[in-house]
Scaffold this motif. Structure first.
Motif, PDB file in Angstrom:
ATOM      1  N   UNK A 147       0.158  -3.096  20.994  1.00  0.00           N
ATOM      2  CA  UNK A 147      -0.886  -3.675  20.154  1.00  0.00           C
ATOM      3  C   UNK A 147      -0.231  -4.405  18.985  1.00  0.00           C
ATOM      4  N   UNK A 148      -0.896  -5.474  18.537  1.00  0.00           N
ATOM      5  CA  UNK A 148      -0.372  -6.226  17.393  1.00  0.00           C
ATOM      6  C   UNK A 148      -1.518  -6.956  16.712  1.00  0.00           C
ATOM      7  N   UNK A 149      -1.261  -7.377  15.488  1.00  0.00           N
ATOM      8  CA  UNK A 149      -2.231  -8.144  14.707  1.00  0.00           C
ATOM      9  C   UNK A 149      -1.747  -9.572  14.524  1.00  0.00           C
ATOM     10  N   UNK A 150      -2.698 -10.497  14.508  1.00  0.00           N
ATOM     11  CA  UNK A 150      -2.441 -11.864  14.055  1.00  0.00           C
ATOM     12  C   UNK A 150      -2.943 -12.000  12.629  1.00  0.00           C
ATOM     13  N   UNK A 151      -2.125 -12.602  11.767  1.00  0.00           N
ATOM     14  CA  UNK A 151      -2.506 -12.901  10.388  1.00  0.00           C
ATOM     15  C   UNK A 151      -2.353 -14.398  10.147  1.00  0.00           C
ATOM     16  N   UNK A 152      -2.955 -14.848   9.064  1.00  0.00           N
ATOM     17  CA  UNK A 152      -2.701 -16.213   8.625  1.00  0.00           C
ATOM     18  C   UNK A 152      -1.226 -16.343   8.277  1.00  0.00           C
ATOM     19  N   UNK A 153      -0.677 -17.521   8.501  1.00  0.00           N
ATOM     20  CA  UNK A 153       0.754 -17.723   8.235  1.00  0.00           C
ATOM     21  C   UNK A 153       1.096 -17.528   6.769  1.00  0.00           C
ATOM     22  N   UNK A 154       0.167 -17.910   5.872  1.00  0.00           N
ATOM     23  CA  UNK A 154       0.415 -17.790   4.442  1.00  0.00           C
ATOM     24  C   UNK A 154      -0.028 -16.420   3.940  1.00  0.00           C
ATOM     25  N   UNK A 155       0.807 -15.804   3.134  1.00  0.00           N
ATOM     26  CA  UNK A 155       0.448 -14.550   2.498  1.00  0.00           C
ATOM     27  C   UNK A 155      -0.268 -14.811   1.185  1.00  0.00           C
ATOM     28  N   UNK A 156      -1.037 -13.860   0.727  1.00  0.00           N
ATOM     29  CA  UNK A 156      -1.749 -13.946  -0.545  1.00  0.00           C
ATOM     30  C   UNK A 156      -1.111 -12.955  -1.504  1.00  0.00           C
ATOM     31  N   UNK A 157      -0.212 -13.446  -2.347  1.00  0.00           N
ATOM     32  CA  UNK A 157       0.539 -12.574  -3.265  1.00  0.00           C
ATOM     33  C   UNK A 157       1.232 -11.442  -2.504  1.00  0.00           C
ATOM     34  N   UNK A 158       1.814 -11.817  -1.360  1.00  0.00           N
ATOM     35  CA  UNK A 158       2.536 -10.855  -0.556  1.00  0.00           C
ATOM     36  C   UNK A 158       1.688 -10.055   0.397  1.00  0.00           C
ATOM     37  N   UNK A 159       0.357 -10.209   0.324  1.00  0.00           N
ATOM     38  CA  UNK A 159      -0.543  -9.433   1.182  1.00  0.00           C
ATOM     39  C   UNK A 159      -1.015 -10.281   2.358  1.00  0.00           C
ATOM     40  N   UNK A 160      -1.234  -9.661   3.520  1.00  0.00           N
ATOM     41  CA  UNK A 160      -1.668 -10.427   4.691  1.00  0.00           C
ATOM     42  C   UNK A 160      -3.095 -10.925   4.532  1.00  0.00           C
ATOM     43  N   UNK A 161      -3.348 -12.077   5.102  1.00  0.00           N
ATOM     44  CA  UNK A 161      -4.696 -12.633   5.161  1.00  0.00           C
ATOM     45  C   UNK A 161      -5.162 -12.653   6.614  1.00  0.00           C
ATOM     46  N   UNK A 162      -6.481 -12.505   6.810  1.00  0.00           N
ATOM     47  CA  UNK A 162      -7.019 -12.524   8.165  1.00  0.00           C
ATOM     48  C   UNK A 162      -6.672 -13.846   8.857  1.00  0.00           C
ATOM     49  N   UNK A 163      -6.428 -13.758  10.150  1.00  0.00           N
ATOM     50  CA  UNK A 163      -6.189 -14.962  10.934  1.00  0.00           C
ATOM     51  C   UNK A 163      -7.438 -15.838  10.922  1.00  0.00           C
ATOM     52  N   UNK A 164      -7.225 -17.148  10.887  1.00  0.00           N
ATOM     53  CA  UNK A 164      -8.354 -18.089  10.907  1.00  0.00           C
ATOM     54  C   UNK A 164      -8.812 -18.310  12.340  1.00  0.00           C
ATOM     55  N   UNK A 165     -10.124 -18.188  12.542  1.00  0.00           N
ATOM     56  CA  UNK A 165     -10.715 -18.463  13.853  1.00  0.00           C
ATOM     57  C   UNK A 165     -10.570 -19.959  14.142  1.00  0.00           C
ATOM     58  N   UNK A 166      -9.882 -20.360  15.197  1.00  0.00           N
ATOM     59  CA  UNK A 166      -9.682 -21.792  15.469  1.00  0.00           C
ATOM     60  C   UNK A 166     -10.983 -22.558  15.675  1.00  0.00           C
ATOM     61  N   UNK A 167     -12.037 -21.852  16.116  1.00  0.00           N
ATOM     62  CA  UNK A 167     -13.300 -22.540  16.371  1.00  0.00           C
ATOM     63  C   UNK A 167     -14.042 -22.866  15.091  1.00  0.00           C
ATOM     64  N   UNK A 168     -14.139 -21.896  14.181  1.00  0.00           N
ATOM     65  CA  UNK A 168     -14.916 -22.080  12.956  1.00  0.00           C
ATOM     66  C   UNK A 168     -14.062 -22.289  11.725  1.00  0.00           C
ATOM     67  N   UNK A 169     -12.763 -22.015  11.823  1.00  0.00           N
ATOM     68  CA  UNK A 169     -11.833 -22.040  10.694  1.00  0.00           C
ATOM     69  C   UNK A 169     -12.157 -20.980   9.648  1.00  0.00           C
ATOM     70  N   UNK A 170     -13.052 -20.050   9.991  1.00  0.00           N
ATOM     71  CA  UNK A 170     -13.330 -18.916   9.114  1.00  0.00           C
ATOM     72  C   UNK A 170     -12.360 -17.780   9.420  1.00  0.00           C
ATOM     73  N   UNK A 171     -12.236 -16.858   8.474  1.00  0.00           N
ATOM     74  CA  UNK A 171     -11.384 -15.700   8.689  1.00  0.00           C
ATOM     75  C   UNK A 171     -11.968 -14.805   9.779  1.00  0.00           C
ATOM     76  N   UNK A 172     -11.138 -14.379  10.704  1.00  0.00           N
ATOM     77  CA  UNK A 172     -11.560 -13.447  11.752  1.00  0.00           C
ATOM     78  C   UNK A 172     -11.506 -12.041  11.155  1.00  0.00           C
ATOM     79  N   UNK A 173     -12.521 -11.708  10.364  1.00  0.00           N
ATOM     80  CA  UNK A 173     -12.482 -10.484   9.570  1.00  0.00           C
ATOM     81  C   UNK A 173     -13.422  -9.398  10.082  1.00  0.00           C
ATOM     82  N   UNK A 174     -13.965  -9.574  11.288  1.00  0.00           N
ATOM     83  CA  UNK A 174     -14.893  -8.592  11.833  1.00  0.00           C
ATOM     84  C   UNK A 174     -14.234  -7.808  12.958  1.00  0.00           C
TER      85      UNK A 174
END
Length: 448
Positions: A147-174
Motif C-alpha cells: 500500500x502507498x499514498x500519492x501526495x501533491x509534489x509540493x509540500x506545505x511547510x514540510x507537510x504533505x498535501x493531498x494529491x490533486x484529482x486530475x479530473x477536477x484539480x481538487x484535492x483528493x481528500x475523501x
C-alpha cells in the motif's frame, strides 16, 4: 552449460544492443533501513564487472541510518577502517530506468553468494533462511502486496498535501474505495504498473484503498522468495520515480495521516515439499496451526523488523485492519496472521503486520523463521479471532521496548544470525535516539 560470468556478460551486451543510448547503470542494493545505496557505473565498466572484474563497495554502507549517517555499532564504522566488501551482480535484474530525464539503467548487486558475504546485509539474511529451508525440503511460494499514498509534489511547510484529482484539480481528500479513483488517477497508476513490468515485476491487482490518495498494488506469486523480495524493493524505487514524473509524490510511509489508515506490507506465504505438495494442508491442516503458532510466538520479538521506525508504530491500532496484539483468524483482516479462503493446494498464510516502508528482505526472513519455528515446535496456537474476538498476545508498541525484546531472543539469534540481530537492533536504537534529538513546535506550545 554457460558459466556465471558468460551469462552476465551476455545480459549486459544484450542490454547495450537494446538500449544504445544508455551510458550509465545504477548498481544498487538495499541497506538496513530499506534505502537503496550504490554507484553509477559507465556501461563499459559494467561489462568488465560482468566478465569478472571485482566490484567493491564499503561494507558499512549497509549500516547507514535513516538519514544516511553512520552510527558506532560495535567495532563497525569507526574502529574497523571502513573496509570495502565484494559485491556481485544479480543476474536478470539489468533493466532500463524510464523515470529519469536521461537514459539510464539499473541492476541489483549483493554480497550474498560472494566469498565473504556481509552477515548483516538484508539480502544475505534472507538468503541464509531460504537456503536452510531448502535443505529441509521446504519450498516457499511468496507474494507481496504494498500500500502507498500519492501526495501533491509540493509540500506545505514540510507537510504533505493531498494529491490533486486530475479530473477536477481538487484535492483528493475523501477516504473511499471507489473504483472511479483508479480511472481518475489512471495515467500515473498505469505508468507505475507498466514501469514495474519493464523491471520484470509481475503486477496483478490494483486497488483504490480507504485513505485519500491511497492505493494498493499486488504482485504475482513466486516460487523464488528472494526474487519476490527483489520485486517489492524495486517497485518502491520505480513508483517514487514515476510519481515525481507525473507531478506527485509516492510514499510508502507507514502512517502519513493520523486520521486515515496507514500503509501496510502484506505477505502471502505457502510452503511446499519437493513433490509440490502443500505442507500446510497435510494432516487436516495441523501443520498450518503449528506454523501460525510459531509466527505468533516470534512476532513480538520481530517488531523492529515489522515496524522499523517511530512512525510505523503509529500505524498499529486506532484504524481498521491494523492490530495491536498478535492474533490470527480465518478470512479476518483484523488479524496479524490471516488465513485466506482457498483450496488445499493454495492454502497459505497472509502476514499483515509489517508497514509498507519495512525492509522486504527482512520481513520475509522473519515470517519464514516464524513458520519454520512453528513447524519444528508443533505447538497449538491461541484461539482464532473467529472464535474469540479478544484473542491475542501483546507485542511492543514502542521502538526501545521492541529492540529489547528482539536482541536477546535465542531463536532469532540462531535463525537470523546473532551478528545481524546485534547490528540491526543497535541501528534501530540509534535511529530512534537520533529522531528524539529535535525539539518540535508542539513542545514549545505545551511547555514553553
Amino acid at each position: 552449460m554457460k558459466s556465471h560470468a558468460t551469462t552476465l556478460l551476455a545480459e549486459v551486451r544484450t542490454f547495450r544492443q537494446n538500449y544504445p543510448d544508455v551510458r550509465y547503470v545504477d548498481l544498487i542494493a538495499l541497506d538496513i533501513p530499506g534505502h537503496f545505496y550504490g554507484k553509477r557505473y559507465p556501461i563499459e565498466m559494467l561489462e568488465k564487472v560482468a566478465a569478472g572484474s571485482p566490484l567493491k563497495l564499503p561494507q558499512n554502507a549497509v549500516l547507514l541510518g535513516v538519514q544516511g549517517g553512520l552510527f558506532k555499532i560495535g567495532d563497525y564504522c569507526f574502529n574497523d577502517g571502513d573496509p570495502d566488501a565484494n559485491r556481485r551482480l544479480v543476474p536478470g535484474t539489468l533493466k532500463p530506468v524510464s523515470w529519469e530525464s536521461q537514459p539510464l539503467g539499473q541492476m541489483l548487486i549483493t554480497s550474498d553468494g560472494t566469498e565473504a558475504p556481509i552477515e548483516f546485509e538484508p539480502r544475505e539474511v534472507l538468503a541464509k533462511v531460504l537456503e536452510r529451508l531448502q535443505h529441509k525440503g521446504i519450498h516457499p511460494v511468496v507474494a507481496f502486496e504494498l500500500e502507498f499514498y500519492l501526495f501533491d509534489k509540493k509540500l506545505d511547510n514540510g507537510l504533505p498535501q493531498f494529491a490533486r484529482d486530475p479530473l477536477s484539480n481538487d484535492a483528493d481528500d475523501q477516504p473511499n474505495l471507489h473504483i472511479e479513483r483508479l480511472s481518475r488517477f489512471s495515467e500515473v497508476l498505469d505508468d507505475m504498473a507498466q514501469t514495474a513490468r519493464d523491471q520484470g515485476i509481475d503486477i496483478t491487482v490494483i486497488t483504490a484503498e480507504i485513505g485519500p490518495g491511497q492505493f494498493e498494488i499486488n504482485f504475482g506469486h513466486l516460487d523464488d522468495g528472494m526474487r519476490a523480495a527483489d520485486w517489492a524493493a524495486l517497485f518502491c524505487r520505480s513508483t517514487r520515480g514515476v510519481a515525481l514524473k507525473h507531478g506527485y509524490r509516492a510514499s510508502f510511509m507507514a502512517k502519513p495521516y493520523l486520521q486515515f489508515p496507514g500503509s501496510g506490507m502484506h505477505v502471502h506465504v505457502s510452503l511446499y515439499d519437493g513433490a509440490g505438495n502443500n505442507l500446510l494442508a497435510a494432516h487436516q491442516q495441523q501443520p498450518l496451526r503449528h506454523a501460525v503458532a510459531g509466527c505468533l510466538e516470534l512476532l513480538p520479538h520481530c517488531m523492529p523488523i515489522f515496524s522499523p521506525n517511530h512512525n510505523a508504530f503509529r500505524r498499529l491500532g486506532g484504524t481498521v485492519n491494523a492490530a495491536t496484539r498478535a492474533s490470527w483468524g480465518f478470512e479476518d483482516r483484523d488479524a496479524c496472521v490471516r488465513i485466506p479462503e482457498s483450496d488445499p493446494r493454495n492454502l497459505r498464510i497472509e502476514h499483515r503486520l509489517a508497514s509498507a516502508d519495512a525492509n522486504p528482505y527482512l520481513v520475509l526472513a522473519a515470517i519464514l523463521v516464524g513458520l519454520e519455528h512453528g513447524l519444528e515446535a508443533r505447538r497449538e496456537p491461541i484461539a482464532p479471532l473467529n472464535e474469540d474476538r479478544s484473542s491475542g498476545s501483546d507485542f511492543p508498541l514502542e521502538m526501545l521496548d521492541a529492540v529489547r525484546a528482539m536482541q536477546h531472543h535465542a531463536v532469532l539469534r540462531d535463525k537470523l544470525g546473532a551478528e545481524f540481530v546485534d547490528v540491526y537492533c543497535e541501528n534501530k536504537r540509534q535511529d530512534h535516539l537520533a529522531f528524539q534529538q529535535e525539539i518540535h513546535a508542539r513542545e514549545y506550545r505545551w511547555f514553553l
